[in-house]
Scaffold this motif. Structure first.
Motif, PDB file in Angstrom:
ATOM      1  N   UNK A  98      -1.805  -9.290 -12.436  1.00  0.00           N
ATOM      2  CA  UNK A  98      -2.529  -8.561 -11.402  1.00  0.00           C
ATOM      3  C   UNK A  98      -1.724  -8.465 -10.116  1.00  0.00           C
ATOM      4  N   UNK A  99      -1.108  -9.590  -9.742  1.00  0.00           N
ATOM      5  CA  UNK A  99      -0.273  -9.586  -8.534  1.00  0.00           C
ATOM      6  C   UNK A  99       0.845  -8.563  -8.688  1.00  0.00           C
ATOM      7  N   UNK A 100       1.456  -8.565  -9.871  1.00  0.00           N
ATOM      8  CA  UNK A 100       2.567  -7.641 -10.107  1.00  0.00           C
ATOM      9  C   UNK A 100       2.097  -6.189 -10.026  1.00  0.00           C
ATOM     10  N   UNK A 101       0.921  -5.915 -10.572  1.00  0.00           N
ATOM     11  CA  UNK A 101       0.396  -4.547 -10.531  1.00  0.00           C
ATOM     12  C   UNK A 101       0.175  -4.100  -9.089  1.00  0.00           C
ATOM     13  N   UNK A 102      -0.372  -4.998  -8.295  1.00  0.00           N
ATOM     14  CA  UNK A 102      -0.598  -4.653  -6.890  1.00  0.00           C
ATOM     15  C   UNK A 102       0.713  -4.361  -6.172  1.00  0.00           C
ATOM     16  N   UNK A 103       1.696  -5.185  -6.473  1.00  0.00           N
ATOM     17  CA  UNK A 103       3.006  -5.012  -5.859  1.00  0.00           C
ATOM     18  C   UNK A 103       3.630  -3.689  -6.278  1.00  0.00           C
ATOM     19  N   UNK A 104       3.552  -3.474  -7.565  1.00  0.00           N
ATOM     20  CA  UNK A 104       4.105  -2.252  -8.157  1.00  0.00           C
ATOM     21  C   UNK A 104       3.460  -1.028  -7.521  1.00  0.00           C
ATOM     22  N   UNK A 105       2.149  -1.069  -7.374  1.00  0.00           N
ATOM     23  CA  UNK A 105       1.425   0.091  -6.868  1.00  0.00           C
ATOM     24  C   UNK A 105       1.754   0.321  -5.396  1.00  0.00           C
ATOM     25  N   UNK A 106       1.828  -0.768  -4.646  1.00  0.00           N
ATOM     26  CA  UNK A 106       2.061  -0.613  -3.219  1.00  0.00           C
ATOM     27  C   UNK A 106       3.420   0.035  -2.954  1.00  0.00           C
ATOM     28  N   UNK A 107       4.444  -0.417  -3.682  1.00  0.00           N
ATOM     29  CA  UNK A 107       5.759   0.196  -3.499  1.00  0.00           C
ATOM     30  C   UNK A 107       5.870   1.529  -4.212  1.00  0.00           C
ATOM     31  N   UNK A 108       5.346   1.559  -5.426  1.00  0.00           N
ATOM     32  CA  UNK A 108       5.489   2.746  -6.268  1.00  0.00           C
ATOM     33  C   UNK A 108       4.837   3.974  -5.662  1.00  0.00           C
ATOM     34  N   UNK A 109       3.660   3.807  -5.067  1.00  0.00           N
ATOM     35  CA  UNK A 109       2.985   4.983  -4.516  1.00  0.00           C
ATOM     36  C   UNK A 109       3.771   5.550  -3.337  1.00  0.00           C
ATOM     37  N   UNK A 110       4.304   4.672  -2.504  1.00  0.00           N
ATOM     38  CA  UNK A 110       5.063   5.171  -1.351  1.00  0.00           C
ATOM     39  C   UNK A 110       6.330   5.868  -1.843  1.00  0.00           C
ATOM     40  N   UNK A 111       6.953   5.265  -2.819  1.00  0.00           N
ATOM     41  CA  UNK A 111       8.170   5.831  -3.387  1.00  0.00           C
ATOM     42  C   UNK A 111       7.902   7.231  -3.939  1.00  0.00           C
ATOM     43  N   UNK A 112       6.846   7.337  -4.703  1.00  0.00           N
ATOM     44  CA  UNK A 112       6.503   8.606  -5.325  1.00  0.00           C
ATOM     45  C   UNK A 112       6.114   9.637  -4.263  1.00  0.00           C
ATOM     46  N   UNK A 113       5.345   9.171  -3.304  1.00  0.00           N
ATOM     47  CA  UNK A 113       4.931  10.063  -2.220  1.00  0.00           C
ATOM     48  C   UNK A 113       6.167  10.617  -1.514  1.00  0.00           C
ATOM     49  N   UNK A 115       9.189  10.925  -2.786  1.00  0.00           N
ATOM     50  CA  UNK A 115       9.879  11.874  -3.654  1.00  0.00           C
ATOM     51  C   UNK A 115       9.207  13.239  -3.612  1.00  0.00           C
ATOM     52  N   UNK A 116       7.875  13.231  -3.584  1.00  0.00           N
ATOM     53  CA  UNK A 116       7.151  14.490  -3.705  1.00  0.00           C
ATOM     54  C   UNK A 116       6.994  15.212  -2.377  1.00  0.00           C
ATOM     55  N   UNK A 117       6.903  14.452  -1.287  1.00  0.00           N
ATOM     56  CA  UNK A 117       6.588  15.136  -0.035  1.00  0.00           C
ATOM     57  C   UNK A 117       7.593  14.828   1.070  1.00  0.00           C
ATOM     58  N   UNK A 118       8.537  13.977   0.773  1.00  0.00           N
ATOM     59  CA  UNK A 118       9.516  13.634   1.795  1.00  0.00           C
ATOM     60  C   UNK A 118       8.924  12.794   2.913  1.00  0.00           C
ATOM     61  N   UNK A 119       7.764  12.241   2.666  1.00  0.00           N
ATOM     62  CA  UNK A 119       7.056  11.499   3.707  1.00  0.00           C
ATOM     63  C   UNK A 119       6.654  10.152   3.128  1.00  0.00           C
TER      64      UNK A 119
ATOM     65  N   UNK B  26      11.818  -1.359  13.100  1.00  0.00           N
ATOM     66  CA  UNK B  26      11.099  -2.638  12.925  1.00  0.00           C
ATOM     67  C   UNK B  26       9.731  -2.398  12.286  1.00  0.00           C
ATOM     68  N   UNK B  27       9.749  -2.014  11.042  1.00  0.00           N
ATOM     69  CA  UNK B  27       8.515  -1.676  10.333  1.00  0.00           C
ATOM     70  C   UNK B  27       8.903  -0.764   9.190  1.00  0.00           C
ATOM     71  N   UNK B  28       8.019   0.123   8.807  1.00  0.00           N
ATOM     72  CA  UNK B  28       8.352   1.059   7.737  1.00  0.00           C
ATOM     73  C   UNK B  28       8.079   2.476   8.210  1.00  0.00           C
ATOM     74  N   UNK B  29       8.804   3.389   7.621  1.00  0.00           N
ATOM     75  CA  UNK B  29       8.619   4.791   7.990  1.00  0.00           C
ATOM     76  C   UNK B  29       7.283   5.299   7.486  1.00  0.00           C
ATOM     77  N   UNK B  30       6.905   6.464   7.960  1.00  0.00           N
ATOM     78  CA  UNK B  30       5.666   7.067   7.479  1.00  0.00           C
ATOM     79  C   UNK B  30       4.509   6.828   8.406  1.00  0.00           C
ATOM     80  N   UNK B  31       4.787   6.380   9.635  1.00  0.00           N
ATOM     81  CA  UNK B  31       3.680   6.105  10.550  1.00  0.00           C
ATOM     82  C   UNK B  31       3.223   7.360  11.284  1.00  0.00           C
TER      83      UNK B  31
END
Ligand SMILES: Nc1ncnc2c1ncn2[C@@H]1O[C@H](COP(=O)(O)OP(=O)(O)OP(=O)(O)O)[C@@H](O)[C@H]1O
Ligand SMILES: Nc1ncnc2c1ncn2[C@@H]1O[C@H](COP(=O)(O)OP(=O)(O)OP(=O)(O)O)[C@@H](O)[C@H]1O
Ligand SMILES: [Mg+2]
Ligand SMILES: [Mg+2]
Lengths: 311, 349, 518, 349
Positions: A98-113, A115-119, B26-31
């Protein structure tokens, strides 16, 4: 104090309680199903996050909110499936999983976002769609009740139906019976040919299904966008609600409502001159107090019952 | 992570004449706020000055910042940029060890700066004053989504100095327009919880607020959702937030009257340009106000079309007075919590 | 061995922890027979059967059904092939009703839901067909052990089991219940079912089985027609030496009363009487047996004696060495010299994941010989553990092995070793040999007798009538929470006679009244 | 049994290799120079003394919370409260570090001692509720995390905040309160020694004392412990006290060792990481050292990778997740073990 009452004694406030409760309720129902099958799924937060993003991305690419919802549910369920695969097949400890899934999701969603939107922060540049809110004919015209109960987001109504569905599922269906048997005595289930692993897979997938409805609600109804880490602890609250509801469907629904109510109240209390940091703790204080009162009352009740019997 | 295309700095030896600029977040982008704005500034540095650039997100774990500063300063960057009052102490310490390099702190309220450090700060209070004036004028007006109550709102991410700098200016600006005005203030306690931002906004809108000033990062994005749902107005922060939403959700964007902008991006570009030309006056702090083009409110199409012309004129008038220092705005930076509380309570609805 | 219904060839099973439970085992089953499997605790009986039922997979070897090789990946496949198993530990879901337990995994449906009426009907029909009456709507947690056993058998039959495996089904039954079970098994046999019967009670094996396979240390020791071997021979094959089945118990001179129970009563949460008017003494050097059909107050009595009473005492007194223990905690009661072998070794008697050594010292780690202030004397503990393991012949790899890896019998020896080694004044032994092979049972009995001869007062609660008649100096029979009989020379009482008291058919009213008021 | 004994070692090694291979594949998808990138991840933390120092610095708080949580888990208490305790004890230590004046040896001892004691007492609340009323410790501990955070933040903002620092940070700690550095070139502080001593003590406590024995037995089977005469309610409260003491000490040490002001405006996350460490260490105190170092190593490696290569920082959490999923996967490579087992069995035939 008056200004507080002005906020609380309104239909808007009661309305907001249901709105705040919805994501918690969905995730708590998810937690309930997996818990009844004997597995603690603490990956709620991650599952909700992934489905929230998927809803936004799919709906903006297909320009269709319903397909977006489908995407959200499929991807959230898939994440639960991944958790199930590792914990059931490879016997990764469920908590670590569960911890790993949360970690994965927190980083993965930002990463994907990104890639898709440059934001990296939010999906404002994606033209995502939201699911509708609906007015309920007849009900909406009743004074007081109408404004409280009508006009909610469609997933809010789905969450209420989901309570009934989960109740029926657990109490009345073969799958529910098997889920409960696996949770209560897996050896018994195994001995009559119920595949414990298969049932736990189903339970985890269902758990992911409900959690992802909660995630979809966050980004496709409650709000109209995805932002990083937007679940902001609701998955954890849901786990607590399920636990406090003593793993019963009705109890879970009620405690979710309690959490929702406390959260809405905390928001309303901002009109008072109390430091915001302290107001923010209110839902949690309320929970602890509720838990203690409940536990003490239960113990007292037991004692009183005994005393009556012996005299 | 590297969002620019630059390779590692150490490998750039053969083009040593190229300007090398690194930005440490000092943080992460996207703010959608000063980190993103600083990053945008760096992108402009790259495209307009042809510099080799790199942006590094240092994350929220503060123990990692100091080693990162030291590591990066040791590499062969010409200019090291970072920003925030929080990092100022360690940034200065690092800078002192590398007197040959230029360090730019794009947003700090601390005045002291070593000889090779250029500090900038923005007149947050003044631009917020202007935003407060816009809000007060709007709530009194007969604009389609304004009501008769003279109440405006403020949503902060947390009750912290950086946020309260906006609040105090905002309140003073609103009071300047209408001394009797009420300001509802909420803090979400969180910068990544837009749902909570929406709830708090809805409560404000339901209680008669018709404009809310967003100073809550990601949480603040919930205000715009609430504004759309209730057909009320909002004011954005840091960058032109109407522009963010204009293409994807024009209805929402049209409710964002204006934004209080810190022009961190152009400030960074200007500072780096000066540094390149050897004209950057380091060793001091530069306050970036209206005159320096460091702050301003977004006077975009929406502002021009939605906000009535006569009110625009009044705003322009106030802006002039701010520029001339005819109006002096208090600064929450350096205020005790109790003073801020007193200001908040003085306008509580 | 052609014509065998089911055959297991060259079966080897190694558990993930490295235990070799079966090695090159051969087993074959003829259609329509009742086939016994005997062997010491840990001989590999259950393991072999679990493989036949698809719950474990053989590491090597093959299984043939009607000459065709089959692969059993899970119980579902075994059930589909007509194999059913009744496990020694109940495989029931306590909060479910009988009908729900019956249909679990094969639920009749109406729409998407379960067709409960149909489930009840199916249960009733099967029960009628095999003449095993149960109440389909009762909750399993409220059922007696015998009832649960019936539900287990019905479960297998409902799933169309042609081959029925019964793993120690009689360990928890009274003689009457056992008789009833045997009648049912014979009926099943008549109907063409094939039965595998595992039991440590060789008398039963002799009574009902046709053939017997004996396992020792995970290997096949031999297959015999039951008529060709005597009980003595079977036990010698199992254990590898002669086993004495009778004890010569010396006549003891009893000392002072150690335990004195006076007018004890107890009620449950609903106020129902669980115990009433119980009075008896146990003297130093005396074994007082407590017999009774399960659910007649034995558990509550034991709870009252050991301080773990969760139900409520309603009057009366329990004194150990003249000290009233009713308001004492467990630690204080143990401090008076009370030891307790609990009925449920998995729940109370042991901590499965903890080592054997840790399990051995749980009641004496506070004694000066094992610690120095707060510090434990690790070497003394190791020494104590090793010597107890040796003395009680616990089969294990060493004191640091987790106790959960031991077979039930060996686990029980650890429990007994712990409780006997503290030199108790009073020992409460509850089902001390349940599910334990005869070799180990004999050993445990000897230990109890040694304690008795050393002057320990012993309360022995057992469902094994032979055991309780042999061991007790005085025997109390509980029926519905009251003492129904007090027998002073139990060894001269027959099991049948005892059964009549236990079932409440006969009662020793007057005699009991006299003794209760001295 | 010789080869089997080492199975766990083989398995762990194999799993690490496989997870690295998977990490490599993921990196290859986004990096233009995957080999260099993975090299950075694996070896860069060892490249300089100060980076090695960073790994150990980061491991210190992880060891504290890992140890605290492992004691709770060992007692079968699923309590995640280390997070809140860590925070609030940090506040307590900060208060004393700011307001007391003492000499440089006693001052940190007093501050840390107070933080630890407050941690112990606060942690005992969920413990008491569990022991006495059987209130679910998971729920109460999660709730208390938020409550302690709110209270701590309030104290910081209303009572400790240094208005001159222009951000939400406390006044500076007295020099005398800060922990001494123990290795030049790194920020390693005496907290490392404290935690190592504590771990050894905890190991000794757990396996060599009566109380530790009671704790283990209560965790393994509470019914059994009660049956044996142990007062399990007391044991549960005791373990909460100890765990709270350790977590509180961790918070205090981290604050005084790594910072010169209190500046956490969010929960720092060490509590949940502590649960991770405890799980990886299988709740064994001595193994906590290795598990914490391992986690710190991959985090620092990943940070450096994000900084020095073109892989974005979010990749860190993805790779971490993969490693954690596989490292604890007990059935992974199971077939291999089964083959070995059978061979062993044959050998003995
Ligand atoms: N799941 C398991 N994992 C590891 N070892 C096991 C497992 N099940 C049984 N064993 C071990 O395998 C051996 C054989 O056990 P098995 O249960 O087959 O014995 P048994 O003949 O049924 O004994 P009993 O008469 O006590 O029931 C024992 O040493 C036991 O400890
Ligand atoms: N997964 C496991 N790991 C280790 N040991 C186990 C495991 N499962 C069962 N055992 C042990 O192996 C022994 C045999 O287990 P099994 O479930 O077959 O019971 P059994 O044969 O009915 O035992 P008994 O008749 O002695 O009670 C038991 O003592 C049990 O504790
Ligand atoms: Mg108005
Ligand atoms: Mg067995």
């Amino acid at each position: 104090m008056n200004s507080l009452l002005n906020v609380i004694l309104t239909t808007d406030f009661a309305f907001s309680v249901l709105r705040v409760t919805t994501p918690i309720l969905f995730a708590a129902l998810g937690a309930l199903i997996s818990n009844r099958a004997g597995i603690i799924n603490i990956g709620m937060e991650g599952i909700m996050l992934v489905s929230a993003l998927a809803g936004v991305v799919v709906s903006s690419y297909t320009a269709n909110a319903w397909i977006g919802l489908l995407g959200a549910v499929l991807s959230g369920t898939a994440i639960a499936g991944m958790l199930a695969f590792f914990t059931l097949k490879f016997k990764t400890h469920i908590i670590l999983g569960g911890v790993a899934i949360n970690m994965f999701a927190s980083g993965g969603t930002v990463f994907l976002l990104y890639l898709l939107s440059g934001d990296k922060g939010s999906s404002t540049s994606l033209p995502s769609k939201v699911l509708p809110s609906i007015d309920i004919p007849l009900l909406q015209d009743i004074p007081v009740l109408g404004p409280i109960l009508s006009g909610h987001h469609i997933l809010t109504y789905v969450s209420i139906l989901a309570v009934i569905a989960v109740y029926y599922l657990l109490k009345r269906t073969p799958l529910g019976l098997q889920i409960r048997s696996v949770g209560e005595n897996p050896h018994a289930a195994q001995s009559v040919g119920v595949s414990v692993v298969k049932i736990q897979y189903s339970a985890l997938l269902l758990s992911g299904f409900f959690a992802s409805l909660g995630g979809a609600y966050m980004s496709m109804g409650y709000l109209s966008l995805f932002t990083r880490d937007m679940i902001a602890g609701r998955g954890w609250i849901a786990i607590a609600a399920e636990s406090m509801g003593r793993s019963t469907t009705v109890g879970t629904a009620l405690t979710s409502l309690l959490f929702g109510g406390a959260e809405a109240l905390a928001n309303a209390l901002q009109v008072l001159k109390i430091p915001a940091e302290l107001i923010g703790t209110l839902p949690y204080v309320a929970t602890v107090v509720g838990l203690i009162v409940y536990a003490i009352a239960e113990t007292r009740k037991k004692r009183r019952k005994l005393a009556q019997k012996t005299n | 992570g590297t969002t620019g295309e630059a390779g590692t700095a150490g490998s750039g030896g053969e083009q040593s004449d190229q300007l090398k600029v690194v930005l440490l977040i000092p943080g992460t982008l996207g703010d959608k706020s000063f980190f993103d704005a600083a990053n945008h500034g760096l992108e402009m540095v790259k495209s307009e000055l042809g510099a080799q650039t790199k942006v590094i997100e240092m994350g929220t774990d503060k123990t990692k910042w100091e080693p990162t500063f030291n590591d990066i300063a040791a590499e062969d960057w010409n200019i090291v940029i970072s920003g925030g009052s929080e990092i100022t102490e360690m940034f200065n310490t690092t800078a002192e060890q590398y007197p040959d390099k230029t360090f730019i702190n794009y947003d700090t309220d601390i005045e002291e700066a070593p000889a090779n450090v250029y500090n900038m700060s923005y007149s947050t209070n003044e631009v917020s004053f202007l935003a407060g004036a816009v809000a007060a004028l709007a709530t009194q007006s007969d604009m389609p989504n304004a009501n008769k109550d003279n109440v405006i709102g403020f949503l902060g991410g947390m009750d912290i100095p950086g946020i309260n700098a906006f609040l105090v200016g905002y309140i003073e600006g609103a009071k300047y327009v209408d001394p009797e005005i009420k300001v509802a203030v909420s803090y979400a306690g969180d910068f990544v919880n837009p749902a909570k931002g929406k709830e708090l906004s809805l409560i404000q809108y339901n209680s008669g607020v018709d404009v809310i000033f967003n100073v809550a990062g990601g949480t603040g994005l919930g205000i715009f959702d609430a504004a759309k749902e209730k057909s009320r107005y909002a004011i954005g922060v840091d960058s032109d937030q109407a522009a963010l939403l204009k293409d994807t959700d024009p209805e929402k964007a049209n409710l964002i009257l204006t934004s209080a902008i810190k022009k961190i991006d152009t400030a960074i570009l200007e500072a780096v340009t000066k540094a390149k030309d050897g004209k950057l006056g380091t060793g001091k702090r530069q306050v970036m106000g209206f005159v320096e083009n460091g702050v301003g409110i977004a006077e975009n199409d929406i502002y021009k079309s939605v906000f009535p012309a006569d009110l625009q004129a009044k705003v322009e008038e106030i802006k002039k007075k701010l520029e001339n220092k005819e109006i002096n705005v208090s600064n929450a930076m350096g205020m005790e919590t109790s003073e801020i509380e007193a200001i908040r309570n003085s306008v509580k609805p | 061995m052609s014509g065998a219904l089911l055959e297991m060839r060259n079966i080897t099973k190694v558990y993930p922890n490295g235990v070799v439970a079966n090695q090159n085992v051969q087993f074959s089953l003829q259609e329509g027979e009742i086939h016994a499997i005997a062997g010491e605790n840990g001989a590999g009986k259950s393991t072999l059967m679990k493989m036949m039922f698809g719950m474990e997979e053989p590491s090597e070897g093959e299984i043939l059904l009607k000459g065709k090789q089959i692969k059993l990946g899970n119980p579902q496949e075994a059930i589909a092939l007509g194999i059913g198993m009744v496990h020694q530990h109940f495989m029931l879901v306590p909060s479910f009703t009988v009908a729900e337990n019956m249909v679990l995994g094969m639920e009749p449906r109406r729409g998407v839901g379960i067709h409960y009426a149909e489930a009840v009907r199916m249960t009733e029909e099967t029960a009628r067909k095999y003449n095993l009456s149960v109440n389909p709507r009762a909750k399993v947690e409220d059922l007696s052990v015998g009832m649960k056993q019936k539900v287990e058998i019905l479960k297998a039959l409902l799933r169309g089991a042609e081959i029925l495996i019964l793993d120690e089904p009689t360990a928890v039954l009274t003689p009457q219940e056992t008789e009833e079970l045997f009648r049912e098994l014979k009926l099943l046999k008549q109907k063409g079912h094939t039965i595998v019967f595992i039991s440590h009670k060789l008398k039963e094996v002799k009574e009902i089985c046709d053939r017997i396979t004996i396992l020792r240390g995970g290997r096949t020791e031999g297959v015999f027609n039951i008529a060709d071997v005597s009980e003595q021979e079977i036990s010698r094959l199992m254990v590898g030496r002669d086993v004495v089945l009778k004890y010569d118990k010396t006549q003891n001179n009893y000392g002072e009363p150690v335990l004195s129970v006076q007018q004890l009563g107890a009620v449950d949460a609903e106020g129902k009487s669980l115990l009433s008017n119980i009075s008896f003494n146990v003297r130093a050097g005396e074994i007082v047996g407590i017999a009774g059909v399960e659910g007649n107050g034995q558990s509550q009595l034991v709870e009252a004696l050991t301080g773990g009473l969760t139900s409520r005492l309603a009057g009366g007194k329990v004194e150990v060495k003249g000290r009233d223990i009713q308001n004492l905690g467990i630690r204080e009661i143990r401090g008076l010299g009370v030891s307790y072998i609990p009925e449920d070794r998995m729940r109370q008697g042991a901590a499965g994941e903890a080592s054997i050594a840790d399990n051995l010292i749980s009641t004496q780690y506070r004694s000066k010989s094992l610690n120095r202030g707060p510090l434990l004397r690790m070497s003394s503990i190791q020494k104590l553990a090793s010597s107890l393991i040796e003395e009680f012949k616990v089969r294990c790899s060493g004191p640091s092995q987790p106790i959960g890896m031991l077979s039930g019998g060996n686990m029980q020896k650890v429990v007994v070793a712990r409780e006997c080694s503290t030199g108790p004044l009073l020992l409460i032994a509850e089902q001390p040999t349940r599910g334990v092979d005869i070799g180990a049972a004999q050993f445990i009995h000897q230990k109890l007798l040694e304690l008795r001869d050393a002057g320990c007062a012993i309360v022995l609660v057992s469902a094994d009538l032979n055991e309780i008649l042999e061991m007790s100096d005085t025997l109390l029979v509980l029926y519905e929470g009251e003492i129904a009989a007090r027998l002073d020379s139990p060894s001269s009482v027959s099991e049948e006679e005892l059964g009549l008291y236990m079932l409440g058919i006969r009662r020793q009213q007057e005699q009991y009244e006299e003794e209760a008021s001295p | 049994m010789m080869r089997l004994k080492y199975f766990e070692v083989y398995r762990t090694a194999a799993v690490i290799l496989i997870s690295l291979a998977i990490a490599f594949i993921i990196i290859s998808l986004v990096s233009s120079q995957p080999v260099e990138t993975i090299r950075i991840f694996l070896f860069e933390p060892l490249s300089t003394l100060s980076r090695m120092g960073n790994v150990v610095e980061m491991a210190i708080p992880l060891m504290f919370t890992g140890l605290s949580v492992s004691l709770l888990f060992k007692t079968n208490m699923f309590n995640l409260g280390a997070e809140g305790i860590f925070y609030i004890s940090g506040i307590v230590a900060a208060v004393l570090a700011i307001h007391l004046s003492m000499n440089g040896i006693i001052h940190p001892i007093v501050a840390i001692g107070a933080g630890s004691i407050v941690g112990a007492l606060l942690s005992a609340i969920p413990g008491y509720l569990k022991a006495k009323w059987n209130a679910n410790e998971l729920v109460t501990s999660l709730m208390f995390n938020s409550i302690f955070f709110g209270i701590g933040l309030y104290l910081l903002n209303y009572h400790l905040r240094d208005a001159k620092a222009f951000s939400n940070v406390s006044y500076k700690f007295a020099e005398t309160a800060q922990l001494a550095k123990i290795l030049p070139g790194t920020r390693l502080h005496t907290g490392l020694i404290i935690v190592l001593v504590l771990i050894v003590a905890a190991h000794y406590f757990m396996y060599h004392t009566k109380w530790g024995y009671e704790l283990r037995m209560t965790g393994a089977n509470r019914d059994f412990a009660g049956y044996s005469g142990m007062k399990t309610a007391k044991v549960i409260i005791l373990v909460h006290l100890i765990a709270g003491f350790i977590a509180g000490m961790g918070g205090s040490v981290e604050v005084l060792g790594m910072y010169n002001r209190f500046q956490w405006t969010a929960l720092p996350g060490y509590g949940l990481d502590g649960a991770l460490v405890a799980m990886l260490a299988k709740n064994n105190p001595l193994s906590v050292i290795g598990a914490a170092l391992f986690l710190a190593y991959i985090r620092i490696g990943a940070d450096l990778m994000a900084r020095l290569s073109d892989v974005p920082s979010e990749m860190i959490s993805i790779i971490q997740a993969v490693i954690i999923l596989l490292i604890s996967a007990e059935q992974f490579l199971k077939f291999w073990k089964n083959r070995m087992l059978l061979k062993e069995a044959k050998l003995h035939e």
